[in-house]
Every structure is written in structure tokens, then in C-alpha cells.
Enzyme design. Structure first.
Site, PDB file in Angstrom:
ATOM      1  N   ARG A  54     -20.607  -5.004  28.705  1.00  0.00           N
ATOM      2  CA  ARG A  54     -21.413  -4.136  27.614  1.00  0.00           C
ATOM      3  C   ARG A  54     -22.473  -2.995  27.771  1.00  0.00           C
ATOM      4  O   ARG A  54     -22.248  -1.947  27.368  1.00  0.00           O
ATOM      5  CB  ARG A  54     -22.152  -4.643  25.870  1.00  0.00           C
ATOM      6  CG  ARG A  54     -23.005  -4.116  24.717  1.00  0.00           C
ATOM      7  CD  ARG A  54     -22.137  -4.741  23.744  1.00  0.00           C
ATOM      8  NE  ARG A  54     -22.782  -6.198  23.761  1.00  0.00           N
ATOM      9  CZ  ARG A  54     -24.271  -6.159  23.479  1.00  0.00           C
ATOM     10  NH1 ARG A  54     -24.946  -5.308  23.815  1.00  0.00           N
ATOM     11  NH2 ARG A  54     -25.139  -7.140  23.876  1.00  0.00           N
ATOM     12  N   TYR A 105     -13.127  15.390  10.091  1.00  0.00           N
ATOM     13  CA  TYR A 105     -12.321  14.314  10.182  1.00  0.00           C
ATOM     14  C   TYR A 105     -12.678  13.184   8.881  1.00  0.00           C
ATOM     15  O   TYR A 105     -13.839  12.962   8.586  1.00  0.00           O
ATOM     16  CB  TYR A 105     -12.424  13.682  11.257  1.00  0.00           C
ATOM     17  CG  TYR A 105     -11.585  12.211  11.813  1.00  0.00           C
ATOM     18  CD1 TYR A 105     -10.378  12.441  11.736  1.00  0.00           C
ATOM     19  CD2 TYR A 105     -11.922  11.365  11.755  1.00  0.00           C
ATOM     20  CE1 TYR A 105      -9.570  11.273  11.833  1.00  0.00           C
ATOM     21  CE2 TYR A 105     -11.741   9.324  11.841  1.00  0.00           C
ATOM     22  CZ  TYR A 105      -9.838  10.402  11.197  1.00  0.00           C
ATOM     23  OH  TYR A 105      -9.031   8.901  11.876  1.00  0.00           O
ATOM     24  N   ASP A 117     -16.902  17.380  17.203  1.00  0.00           N
ATOM     25  CA  ASP A 117     -15.838  16.831  17.793  1.00  0.00           C
ATOM     26  C   ASP A 117     -14.916  17.772  18.008  1.00  0.00           C
ATOM     27  O   ASP A 117     -14.269  18.630  17.187  1.00  0.00           O
ATOM     28  CB  ASP A 117     -15.552  16.190  15.856  1.00  0.00           C
ATOM     29  CG  ASP A 117     -14.130  15.873  16.257  1.00  0.00           C
ATOM     30  OD1 ASP A 117     -13.315  15.428  17.672  1.00  0.00           O
ATOM     31  OD2 ASP A 117     -13.823  14.319  15.445  1.00  0.00           O
ATOM     32  N   LYS A 123      -6.283  10.323  21.004  1.00  0.00           N
ATOM     33  CA  LYS A 123      -5.576  11.374  20.668  1.00  0.00           C
ATOM     34  C   LYS A 123      -5.025  11.910  22.254  1.00  0.00           C
ATOM     35  O   LYS A 123      -4.379  11.120  22.689  1.00  0.00           O
ATOM     36  CB  LYS A 123      -6.426  12.601  19.600  1.00  0.00           C
ATOM     37  CG  LYS A 123      -6.755  12.130  18.326  1.00  0.00           C
ATOM     38  CD  LYS A 123      -6.377  11.401  17.963  1.00  0.00           C
ATOM     39  CE  LYS A 123      -6.922   9.993  16.085  1.00  0.00           C
ATOM     40  NZ  LYS A 123      -7.733  10.547  16.168  1.00  0.00           N
TER      41      LYS A 123
HETATM   42  C1  LIG Z   1      -8.490   9.829  14.956  1.00  0.00           C
HETATM   43  C2  LIG Z   1     -10.010  11.591  14.837  1.00  0.00           C
HETATM   44  C3  LIG Z   1     -11.287  10.378  14.448  1.00  0.00           C
HETATM   45  C4  LIG Z   1     -11.809   9.144  14.762  1.00  0.00           C
HETATM   46  O1  LIG Z   1     -11.466   8.721  15.856  1.00  0.00           O
HETATM   47  P1  LIG Z   1     -10.725   6.990  15.627  1.00  0.00           P
HETATM   48  O2  LIG Z   1     -10.652   7.134  17.395  1.00  0.00           O
HETATM   49  O3  LIG Z   1      -9.482   7.148  15.138  1.00  0.00           O
HETATM   50  O4  LIG Z   1     -11.855   6.007  15.893  1.00  0.00           O
HETATM   51  C5  LIG Z   1     -12.610  11.705  14.995  1.00  0.00           C
HETATM   52  N1  LIG Z   1     -12.093  13.242  14.838  1.00  0.00           N
HETATM   53  C6  LIG Z   1     -10.913  13.625  14.737  1.00  0.00           C
HETATM   54  C7  LIG Z   1     -10.533  15.079  14.516  1.00  0.00           C
HETATM   55  C8  LIG Z   1      -9.950  12.973  14.530  1.00  0.00           C
HETATM   56  O5  LIG Z   1      -8.481  12.884  14.766  1.00  0.00           O
END
Ligand SMILES: *Cc1c(COP(=O)(O)O)cnc(C)c1O
Length: 390
Positions: A58, A111, A182, A207
């Protein structure tokens, strides 16, 4: 977009660590929860902080650390931390900058689960969020005074509003307000927010960074000081640790990130242009269709949305597609669609989809790596079938 850029970045992620066991090209997965000490003194030195070495996964794990270092290099960051999901990265980063009574300014159409985090847990902590159109710099400037954090995403989810990140970051910086962005959509191949003045970058590594739809993970990158702040509290105590196996999958994914992004860009843009020219399409939301990309965005990915004109049966369209599958998420090799009318009926949070700018006749597409012509034939056939029915 342009060749040299890609290959400069590719060299950051293709080099392997000669120190690895057996000179393996692919690093071993250090799949262990704990690490033992050879003797009392080494344990003592480690606890005193005089020696840095893995103790418990961790905290520090070599496979996870390798992914963090690769990602930090790609983002031009001093340090990075891997997380168990993008949401874990987002919540840990945000909670490191705010306390009860504070106010956050966020761009609109972020998001959806980040929006819900702000509206639930953060609201319960009496943290208020003001949403602004990130394309409107005057609106951002007037919302910022008194805020403790500016939360950005560009392009935004679903409607893909793209911002001049450098200009927005400068507005926050002049008021001493830290910024988080993000960067999942563009990836560091097409957008490097730290070089534009943003303080902290978060990703859903589920992603494009992973790229193969086989891992859920997140990452946060920034300066040693700010990442140290997240590493000090939110990261160990919320405990959303990236696992060694998932880190290993991400290392594998990063090797091909630049060439995958180039392929998603080419197919995505071509399909967006053809949709824009199609008589049944009212509007396409893709930042690459504007005359100019915003400063700092050097390319586009495979995720965008479009709105059909009245008189199309979206259920038939969706069911008729063969290569495009119905599914959430994006960033993998496969092409996906999400119909807006389905999202608008999401039971858990009935009203929030409206806040994301989702049009009932819209469809979100992720253009994968199957090949532009095959994907276009699939879309055309499904459009023809759904027009016939109406
Ligand atoms: C999918 C997504 C997230 C969240 O990510 P997870 O790995 O599903 O927790 C955050 N920001 C964007 C733009 C996303 O498409």
C-alpha cells in the site's frame, strides 16, 4: 499529431530498465503484499526514514513505482502516484486541497461521477462547488476569488467543450488558487497540462493509458511538493492503491500509447467529418472540427458525441451496429456507443445527466482501432436502417 513529437515521447516509454531481473524486456510483476527486512538495523533505518525501500505494497511497490515514473515522465511531472481507479485518484487529489467550508470552482460538464462526488460527499463536508463554462474566461475570473481549488477537465465529458488551459490556469495562479485537471481524454500525447501552468494532473488510467479495456486504474501527477501532500494523507489513509498486476498492465499499455492515440485521432476525426456532412446529423461535438484547436491541445482522441436530427429511431440504430458495441467507458481498442436517451434515464441520479449537457437525440462514440472504413460502413448501415423504420 506531428511525427517527431510522437517519437520523442515514445522514447520515454520504450526504454527498459536494465536492472530488471534476468535483463527482462518486460519487467517482472512484484506481486507481494509485504517485503521482509534482513535484520533489525535495516528495519530501524527504514522506519526512521533514513533508507527508502519497499515495506508494504500500500506504500511502495516496485512495479507500481515503475508505472508512476513512466507516467511522470510523459506528463513532464516530478512525481506521480498510481491509484486503484480514476475516481480514487480524483477524490484523493481533491480532498488534499479542501476542508469543510471551502468553495471549489469547477468547469461545467465534468465527468459525471466527479460531479456526483462533489454533490454528495463533498456537499456533506459543507464544501460548495461553483460550475462555470470553461470557454468563458471572464466567468471563470469572476468565480475564482475566494475559491480554494479550481477543478478542470478539457475537453469536457460528452459535449467536449475544449478550453484554453494555459489561460485558465494563469487566472487561478494569479489568485494563488491551485488547479487540478482531468487529462484522460487527450492523454499526455496530445496535452501536457503541467507545461501550461496547471498544478496537478489526474487520469482515469482505465481509458487510453491502459488502452486494452482490461484494467481499472488512476494516476495523479505534479510537483514533488503537491504530490507529497497527496502521498502524505489521502493516498495512504483512503488507501485506493494501484495493484502490482494492474500497474504491469499499464506499463504494457503505455508502450503503445503514442501510436494508438495517432490511430484514434485519424479514425475519430474522419468519422466525425463524415457524420457532420451527413443529412441526418444535426451537430457533431468534436474539438477537431473547429478551425483551430485550443492552445496546448496538439491532437484529438477517438471519443466524441453527435446529435441526430428529429426522425431517427436510435434504438434501431444502436441494435443494428455490429462493430460499435453498446457500452460505457472508452479508450480501449474497441469501438463503443452510448445513447444519450439511455443516460438521461439513469435511475441512481435522475437529474444529474441534464447537468452534463446530454441531448436526448445524442450518441457518444468511441472510435476504436478496427479501421476507419469498416467503422464507417457499420455506422452508415445502421443509420440507413434506422431512417427506413421511421
Ligand atoms: C472514466 C473516467 C473517470 C473515472 O475513472 P475510473 O477509472 O472509471 O474511476 C474520470 N474522468 C474521466 C474523464 C473518465 O472518462
Amino acid at each position: 499529431m506531428n511525427g517527431p513529437d510522437f517519437f520523442d515521447k515514445a522514447s520515454l516509454i520504450t526504454a527498459h530498465d536494465e536492472g530488471n531481473a534476468f535483463d527482462a524486456v518486460v519487467p517482472p510483476i512484484v506481486q507481494t503484499s509485504l517485503f521482509t527486512f534482513p535484520n533489525y538495523d535495516e528495519m530501524l533505518e527504514t522506519y526512521r526514514g533514513e533508507k527508502v525501500r519497499p515495506t508494504y505494497t500500500r506504500g511502495l511497490n516496485p512495479t507500481v513505482r515503475m508505472f508512476e515514473e513512466m507516467l511522470a515522465k510523459l506528463e513532464g511531472a516530478e512525481d506521480a502516484i498510481g491509484f486503484a481507479s480514476g475516481m480514487s485518484a480524483i477524490s484523493s487529489a481533491v480532498l488534499s486541497f479542501v476542508e469543510p467550508g471551502d468553495r471549489i470552482v469547477a468547469v461545467r460538464h465534468i465527468y459525471p461521477d466527479a460531479f456526483r462526488l462533489f454533490g454528495t460527499l463533498l456537499a456533506r463536508m459543507r464544501i460548495e462547488v461553483t460550475y462555470v463554462d470553461g470557454r468563458d474566461e471572464a466567468a471563470v475570473a469572476s468565480a475564482l476569488p475566494g475559491a480554494k481549488l479550481f477543478y478542470m477537465e478539457s475537453p469536457t465529458s460528452w459535449v467536449m467543450e475544449a478550453h484554453d488551459i494555459g489561460a485558465l490556469a494563469a487566472l487561478a495562479k494569479s489568485r494563488g488558487i491551485p488547479t487540478i485537471i482531468d487529462n484522460s481524454w487527450a492523454s499526455p500525447v496530445f496535452q501536457r497540462p503541467l507545461s501550461l501552468g496547471v498544478d496537478v494532473v489526474v487520469h482515469s488510467a482505465s481509458k487510453y493509458l491502459g488502452g486494452h479495456s482490461d484494467v481499472v486504474a488512476g494516476v495523479v501527477a505534479g510537483s514533488k511538493g503537491l504530490i507529497g501532500r497527496i502521498r502524505g494523507e489521502a493516498y495512504p489513509y483512503l488507501g485506493g492503491k494501484l495493484s502490482p498486476f494492474d500497474a504491469w498492465l499499464l506499463i504494457r499499455g503505455l508502450r503503445t500509447l503514442p501510436i494508438r492515440m495517432r490511430a484514434h485521432q485519424a479514425s475519430g476525426l474522419e468519422i466525425a467529418r463524415r457524420l457532420q456532412d451527413h443529412p441526418i446529423v444535426e451537430k457533431v461535438c468534436h474539438p477537431g472540427l473547429a478551425n483551430l484547436l485550443p492552445a496546448g491541445l496538439t491532437g484529438t482522441s477517438g471519443l466524441f458525441s453527435f446529435v441526430f436530427r428529429d426522425g431517427i429511431d436510435i434504438r434501431t440504430f444502436a441494435d443494428r451496429l455490429k462493430l460499435f458495441k453498446l457500452g460505457v467507458s472508452w479508450g480501449g481498442h474497441e469501438s463503443l456507443i452510448v445513447p444519450g436517451e439511455v443516460v438521461l434515464q439513469q435511475k441512481a441520479q435522475p437529474n444529474s445527466a441534464m447537468a452534463f449537457g446530454v441531448h436526448p437525440r445524442s450518441v457518444r462514440l468511441h472510435v476504436g482501432l478496427e479501421g476507419t472504413e469498416a467503422l464507417w460502413s457499420d455506422l452508415e448501415a445502421a443509420i440507413d436502417a434506422s431512417e427506413e423504420k421511421t
